[in-house]
Every structure is written in C-alpha cells, then in structure tokens.
Design a protein around this motif. Structure first.
Motif, PDB file in Angstrom:
ATOM      1  N   UNK A 209     -40.540 -57.147  -5.368  1.00  0.00           N
ATOM      2  CA  UNK A 209     -40.163 -56.175  -4.431  1.00  0.00           C
ATOM      3  C   UNK A 209     -40.756 -56.544  -3.001  1.00  0.00           C
ATOM      4  N   UNK A 210     -40.088 -56.039  -2.015  1.00  0.00           N
ATOM      5  CA  UNK A 210     -40.692 -56.419  -0.561  1.00  0.00           C
ATOM      6  C   UNK A 210     -42.252 -56.058  -0.394  1.00  0.00           C
TER       7      UNK A 210
ATOM      8  N   UNK B 295     -47.964 -57.451  -6.803  1.00  0.00           N
ATOM      9  CA  UNK B 295     -48.279 -56.046  -6.825  1.00  0.00           C
ATOM     10  C   UNK B 295     -47.312 -55.149  -5.976  1.00  0.00           C
ATOM     11  N   UNK B 296     -46.457 -54.769  -6.309  1.00  0.00           N
ATOM     12  CA  UNK B 296     -45.661 -53.735  -5.616  1.00  0.00           C
ATOM     13  C   UNK B 296     -46.531 -52.421  -4.989  1.00  0.00           C
TER      14      UNK B 296
ATOM     15  N   UNK C  90     -43.796 -54.343 -13.614  1.00  0.00           N
ATOM     16  CA  UNK C  90     -43.638 -54.997 -12.373  1.00  0.00           C
ATOM     17  C   UNK C  90     -42.464 -55.943 -12.725  1.00  0.00           C
ATOM     18  N   UNK C  91     -41.428 -55.994 -11.697  1.00  0.00           N
ATOM     19  CA  UNK C  91     -40.344 -56.915 -11.884  1.00  0.00           C
ATOM     20  C   UNK C  91     -40.605 -58.336 -11.096  1.00  0.00           C
ATOM     21  N   UNK C  92     -40.222 -59.095 -11.500  1.00  0.00           N
ATOM     22  CA  UNK C  92     -40.298 -60.546 -10.589  1.00  0.00           C
ATOM     23  C   UNK C  92     -39.108 -61.276 -10.898  1.00  0.00           C
TER      24      UNK C  92
ATOM     25  N   UNK D 199     -37.248 -61.064 -14.456  1.00  0.00           N
ATOM     26  CA  UNK D 199     -38.165 -60.682 -15.831  1.00  0.00           C
ATOM     27  C   UNK D 199     -38.836 -59.612 -15.232  1.00  0.00           C
ATOM     28  N   UNK D 200     -39.299 -58.935 -16.469  1.00  0.00           N
ATOM     29  CA  UNK D 200     -39.906 -57.591 -16.170  1.00  0.00           C
ATOM     30  C   UNK D 200     -41.258 -57.889 -16.944  1.00  0.00           C
ATOM     31  N   UNK D 201     -42.491 -57.735 -16.206  1.00  0.00           N
ATOM     32  CA  UNK D 201     -43.808 -57.758 -16.464  1.00  0.00           C
ATOM     33  C   UNK D 201     -44.596 -56.387 -16.938  1.00  0.00           C
ATOM     34  N   UNK D 202     -44.761 -56.302 -18.341  1.00  0.00           N
ATOM     35  CA  UNK D 202     -45.340 -55.161 -19.076  1.00  0.00           C
ATOM     36  C   UNK D 202     -46.903 -55.323 -18.960  1.00  0.00           C
TER      37      UNK D 202
END
Length: 270
Positions: free
Chosen positions: A200-201, A240-241, A181-183, A169-172
């Motif tokens: 992300x790491x 939060x990347x 932010x990708x999750x 999913x992608x959070x806009x």
C-alpha cells in the motif's frame, strides 16, 4: 475403488486427490488414468522411487490402454528435468503415450514450469481441462509444503515466481491472528539484479545499512516511506501500512531467471 464402475468426472478428480494425499514428500501429486470413466490405473509421487505420478500410472498400462485415455493429475505435468531425474518430462510422456485428454488440478507455481506443461499438451492436440474450483482449492492447500503459495505466516523463507504481472502475497501475523499485510513482487530483472517489492502507498521503508533482521529495533527510524522498493540481493525492507499494529521484515536472498528467494519475519509494533 471399484475397477468395473464408471465414475463421474468429479469422482475421478477426487480419486486423484486421494492418490496425492498418499504422498510423503512435496509437492504431492496424484494421477488417475481412465477410459469412459473406468479407472485403468493410479499413481502418486514417491510410490516408486523418484518417478512422478503420471509416469507411474501410465507405466502400469499397455500402449493400447494408454492410447485415447484421459489422465487426471493434481498438478500440471512437468516440462523440465529436475536434479537427479534420469527420465524425460511428464508432458512429453503424455504426448508420446497418445492420451486424448488431461485434466489438471492446479498449474505449477514454479515459474520454469508454470503453464508450460499446459501449453505443451495443447500444442500436441491433447484436450486439457481443469478440476472444479472447490477441488482446485483443496489441491492447492495440500500440494505444497507451504500450503497456499500466496500466503505467508509468521516467519520463514520462500521461493516464488515473478512472471508477467508479478505475484500478490498476503502476510499473516500467525495462523490464529487475523491481522494481515499485503505485499507484491513485480518487475523482476535478473540481468540487472533487482526486483520491485510493493504494498500500500507509504507502507514500505528501506532499512538502509542493515544486514540482518536483528539490527532492526524500531521500524520508524528509517525515513522516506514509499509504495514500493527496488530490491537488490541482501537488501532488507520494512512493510507496515498506516494503522497496522505489526510490521514485516523482508530480505531478498537470491534472484533467478523467473523466481526469487526471500525471507520474512513478522513483529508486533510495540
């Protein structure tokens, strides 16, 4: 629509989409029954009571008309009864009607249906094909009340399938803000009461002890950032990347056999 005209496959896809746009409830579904490109009948969800589009379109025809026909439907035919539904599934109806081919817009993201209607048709020797990519994208945008099922915007609540390799999913931050932010949700284990949230790491922090989004005032107070969090019901995580100017709060609300329900909220990092 010209009842005597032989339409192309692309035009028939568009006619099915025109039907599904008539729906006043979600998910929108439209169906067209044809033979040799000639439109025999149409239907859309909600046109007649709680009946589904495929059933409405097929029940307008005789048994002879249905036999050997091609059905264009914007959403994968259902395989399971829904609450309050007193008739059988659309996949079973298509099989019993003797149709020769079904052309599907998009597969149903509901994990209890996903690919099962498609499989049912194939197992009963019905040819199955799909709308072209451009029209599939149009169907995806208009079928569900949430728009794209892989897109989260601002804040809200969503039930999503977590099957096989999971769901990305992608959070806009908002519709007008390009920040994202990708999750991902993976490894759903309902019997053990957990599902894995990934990004992300180093992007994820578990908000240990927190019971509500309002309790989070600064995401950085929570230690031990990681690339995933094993979530149980009620847990809250912060994603939060590195370098991202906003963060998203995520709470797991409920787990099902192949779906989860969660809520999210985007916040600027001030």
């Amino acid at each position: 629509m010209d009842a005597s005209r032989a339409y192309s496959k692309t035009d028939l896809m568009r006619l099915a989409i025109e039907e599904h746009l008539k729906c006043t409830q979600f998910p929108r579904v439209g169906a067209v029954v044809t033979k040799d490109g000639i439109v025999l009948s149409t239907g859309h969800r909600g046109e007649r009571g709680n009946l589904h589009a495929e059933r409405i379109a097929l029940e307008k025809l005789s048994e002879e008309d249905c036999r050997g026909a091609t059905v264009y439907t914007t959403l994968e035919p259902c395989v399971a009864l829904h609450d309050g539904q007193t008739v059988g599934s659309c996949a079973e109806l298509l099989v019993e009607s003797g149709v020769a081919e079904v052309v599907i817009g998009v597969l149903d993201p509901n994990a209890t249906i996903y690919s099962q209607g498609y499989r049912k048709l194939l197992e009963n020797n019905i040819a199955v094909s799909f709308f072209n990519r451009k029209l599939r994208a149009a169907v995806e945008e208009e079928t569900f009340d949430v728009g794209r099922v892989d897109k989260l915007v601002g804040s809200g609540k969503r039930r999503v399938p977590v099957v096989h390799s999971g769901i990305e999913l992608t959070v806009h931050f908002s519709e007008s803000d390009t920040r994202t932010i990708p999750i991902s949700w993976r490894t759903l284990q309902p019997m053990h009461g957990f599902v894995d949230l990934g990004s992300r790491n180093g992007a994820i922090r578990v908000a240990a002890g927190v019971r509500d989004f309002g309790d989070v005032t600064d995401p950085k107070v929570f230690r031990f950032p990681s690339h995933y969090a094993r979530m149980t019901q009620g847990m809250i995580a912060i994603v939060q990347p590195e370098g991202c100017t906003f963060y998203v709060l995520i709470q797991l609300l409920q787990l099902f056999d192949s779906d989860i329900l969660f809520r999210w909220e985007c916040r600027n990092d001030r």
